[in-house]
Design a protein around this motif. Sequence first.
Motif, PDB file in Angstrom:
ATOM      1  N   ALA A 112       0.267  41.307 -29.284  1.00 42.20           N
ATOM      2  CA  ALA A 112       0.746  42.377 -28.408  1.00 42.20           C
ATOM      3  C   ALA A 112       0.426  42.065 -26.946  1.00 42.20           C
ATOM      4  CB  ALA A 112       0.120  43.710 -28.811  1.00 42.20           C
ATOM      5  N   VAL A 113      -0.779  41.580 -26.681  1.00 46.59           N
ATOM      6  CA  VAL A 113      -1.169  41.236 -25.309  1.00 46.59           C
ATOM      7  C   VAL A 113      -0.320  40.083 -24.788  1.00 46.59           C
ATOM      8  CG1 VAL A 113      -3.049  40.329 -23.883  1.00 46.59           C
ATOM      9  CG2 VAL A 113      -3.504  42.120 -25.562  1.00 46.59           C
ATOM     10  N   GLU A 114      -0.035  39.119 -25.659  1.00 45.06           N
ATOM     11  CA  GLU A 114       0.813  37.989 -25.264  1.00 45.06           C
ATOM     12  C   GLU A 114       2.252  38.435 -24.996  1.00 45.06           C
ATOM     13  OE1 GLU A 114      -1.747  34.787 -27.962  1.00 45.06           O
ATOM     14  OE2 GLU A 114       0.226  35.498 -28.626  1.00 45.06           O
ATOM     15  N   LYS A 115       2.744  39.345 -25.813  1.00 45.27           N
ATOM     16  CA  LYS A 115       4.125  39.824 -25.663  1.00 45.27           C
ATOM     17  C   LYS A 115       4.302  40.596 -24.368  1.00 45.27           C
ATOM     18  CE  LYS A 115       7.685  42.549 -28.061  1.00 45.27           C
ATOM     19  NZ  LYS A 115       7.997  43.320 -29.300  1.00 45.27           N
ATOM     20  N   TYR A 116       3.315  41.413 -24.024  1.00 43.43           N
ATOM     21  CA  TYR A 116       3.405  42.231 -22.812  1.00 43.43           C
ATOM     22  C   TYR A 116       2.456  41.662 -21.762  1.00 43.43           C
ATOM     23  CZ  TYR A 116       5.707  45.299 -26.145  1.00 43.43           C
ATOM     24  OH  TYR A 116       6.547  45.803 -27.104  1.00 43.43           O
ATOM     25  N   SER A 117       2.664  40.399 -21.430  1.00 50.24           N
ATOM     26  CA  SER A 117       1.751  39.677 -20.546  1.00 50.24           C
ATOM     27  C   SER A 117       1.792  40.173 -19.104  1.00 50.24           C
ATOM     28  CB  SER A 117       2.064  38.176 -20.584  1.00 50.24           C
ATOM     29  OG  SER A 117       3.409  37.944 -20.189  1.00 50.24           O
ATOM     30  N   ASP A 118       2.788  40.990 -18.763  1.00 50.63           N
ATOM     31  CA  ASP A 118       2.839  41.539 -17.408  1.00 50.63           C
ATOM     32  C   ASP A 118       1.854  42.697 -17.236  1.00 50.63           C
ATOM     33  OD1 ASP A 118       4.499  42.967 -19.252  1.00 50.63           O
ATOM     34  OD2 ASP A 118       5.394  44.055 -17.570  1.00 50.63           O
ATOM     35  N   LYS A 119       1.279  43.155 -18.330  1.00 52.97           N
ATOM     36  CA  LYS A 119       0.321  44.257 -18.281  1.00 52.97           C
ATOM     37  C   LYS A 119      -1.111  43.729 -18.329  1.00 52.97           C
ATOM     38  CE  LYS A 119       3.638  47.116 -18.099  1.00 52.97           C
ATOM     39  NZ  LYS A 119       3.948  47.718 -16.775  1.00 52.97           N
ATOM     40  N   VAL A 120      -2.019  44.485 -17.743  1.00 53.82           N
ATOM     41  CA  VAL A 120      -3.440  44.134 -17.765  1.00 53.82           C
ATOM     42  C   VAL A 120      -4.054  44.669 -19.051  1.00 53.82           C
ATOM     43  CG1 VAL A 120      -5.688  44.521 -16.687  1.00 53.82           C
ATOM     44  CG2 VAL A 120      -3.672  44.082 -15.262  1.00 53.82           C
ATOM     45  N   PHE A 121      -4.749  43.789 -19.763  1.00 54.36           N
ATOM     46  CA  PHE A 121      -5.538  44.219 -20.919  1.00 54.36           C
ATOM     47  C   PHE A 121      -6.976  43.781 -20.699  1.00 54.36           C
ATOM     48  CE2 PHE A 121      -7.785  43.339 -24.845  1.00 54.36           C
ATOM     49  CZ  PHE A 121      -7.714  44.589 -25.452  1.00 54.36           C
ATOM     50  N   MET A 122      -7.909  44.683 -20.980  1.00 53.80           N
ATOM     51  CA  MET A 122      -9.330  44.371 -20.822  1.00 53.80           C
ATOM     52  C   MET A 122     -10.128  45.025 -21.934  1.00 53.80           C
ATOM     53  SD  MET A 122     -11.723  44.962 -17.463  1.00 53.80           S
ATOM     54  CE  MET A 122     -13.506  44.853 -17.569  1.00 53.80           C
ATOM     55  N   LEU A 123     -11.127  44.287 -22.430  1.00 57.48           N
ATOM     56  CA  LEU A 123     -12.001  44.782 -23.495  1.00 57.48           C
ATOM     57  C   LEU A 123     -13.368  45.130 -22.913  1.00 57.48           C
ATOM     58  CD1 LEU A 123     -11.804  45.190 -26.585  1.00 57.48           C
ATOM     59  CD2 LEU A 123     -12.885  42.962 -26.850  1.00 57.48           C
ATOM     60  N   GLY A 124     -13.973  46.191 -23.432  1.00 58.36           N
ATOM     61  CA  GLY A 124     -15.195  46.740 -22.849  1.00 58.36           C
ATOM     62  C   GLY A 124     -16.489  46.079 -23.280  1.00 58.36           C
ATOM     63  N   PHE A 125     -16.746  44.869 -22.828  1.00 59.98           N
ATOM     64  CA  PHE A 125     -18.062  44.260 -23.001  1.00 59.98           C
ATOM     65  C   PHE A 125     -18.868  44.543 -21.731  1.00 59.98           C
ATOM     66  CE2 PHE A 125     -16.111  41.176 -26.181  1.00 59.98           C
ATOM     67  CZ  PHE A 125     -16.686  41.819 -27.263  1.00 59.98           C
ATOM     68  N   MET A 126     -19.458  45.734 -21.677  1.00 58.86           N
ATOM     69  CA  MET A 126     -20.018  46.245 -20.424  1.00 58.86           C
ATOM     70  C   MET A 126     -21.245  45.489 -19.944  1.00 58.86           C
ATOM     71  SD  MET A 126     -21.711  47.665 -22.933  1.00 58.86           S
ATOM     72  CE  MET A 126     -23.303  48.350 -23.392  1.00 58.86           C
TER      73      MET A 126
END
Length: 337
Positions: A112-126
């Motif tokens: 999904a992240v690869e398909k919508y690569s124009d969007k920012v995705f971030m995971l919460g490793f705080m």
Amino acid sequence: MDKVRIGSIGLGRLGAQHAENIATKIPNAELVALCDMDTAKLKETAERLHVSKTFTDYDEMIACDDIDAVVIVSPSGLHTEQIEKALASGKHVFSEKPLGTTVEQCRKAEKAVEKYSDKVFMLGFMRRFDDSYRYAKAKVDAGEIGNPILFRAYSQDPEKFIAGSIAFAAHSGGAFLDMAVHDIDLARWFVKSEPESVYAIGGCYAHPEFGKYNDGDNVSCLMKFQNGAMGFLLAGRTAPHGYNIETEIIGTKGTLRIGSVPQKNLVEILDSYGVRKECSENFLERFEKSYVEEVKEFVDCILNNRKPDVTVYDGSRVLEIANACKRSFETGELVKI
């Protein structure tokens, strides 16, 4: 775009904190919508934070045109599906850990992240956004302790909150997935290598209730990394003194320790018990600033059209390692990754 308009799902302990941070502590963000199944909590939080849009249905929230980004702080098993849906609806996505509860879910999230690569995705490793860990990372990267040869980490929850841990045990995925993922992520970050084998042990030393979920109240793991470095992790739920997060990186030329004496602040108390320091109560207190800084980074990435350092692949890799630790714990055997 001057401000990123955010809709947030999940109003548990961390979800409520994220909502408050977005509404009050992140200048370039605006909390415009909240989603939760608990209508009373939803109403109270929305009124307190002056949020006009509330939803009990996630699909309805992400269909809202007034939202630029979604912050996901829902139960772990829902993360992947909600990430996919939000990206497909044209929203940027910040998701709390874990990325998913199975490797298959993580692969779907990657696609999904690869398909919508124009969007920012971030995971919460705080923890990567904690001042002390950032400072230590800079020293490691500068070669000040030579080559890292051992990463050691303790993550211990207070015994006083054990009832909550037991209640959540059926859905947590176990201590390695629920607790040790942050240490696994830090180990990869500091050592700059991937584990090739893990050996885990532990047990129900004080609370047999965890046993029916093939889990323990204290578990540990020894890791060997591809570059030869060693790792040791302890995830415990019975600390008598408070929330204890301790990390050590031993190198060929020096050693770094973060939180070797867990403490709330720099105050020392002198009383009839002697001289003592108080500990943080929980993760929200210990990493209060980190939770703000990670969402600031997410918002800044959106506004400046760049991608964060924490990626969907970090989430997948950490889950694979955590699952390997869990398999080793359950079988008593060395697991090669």
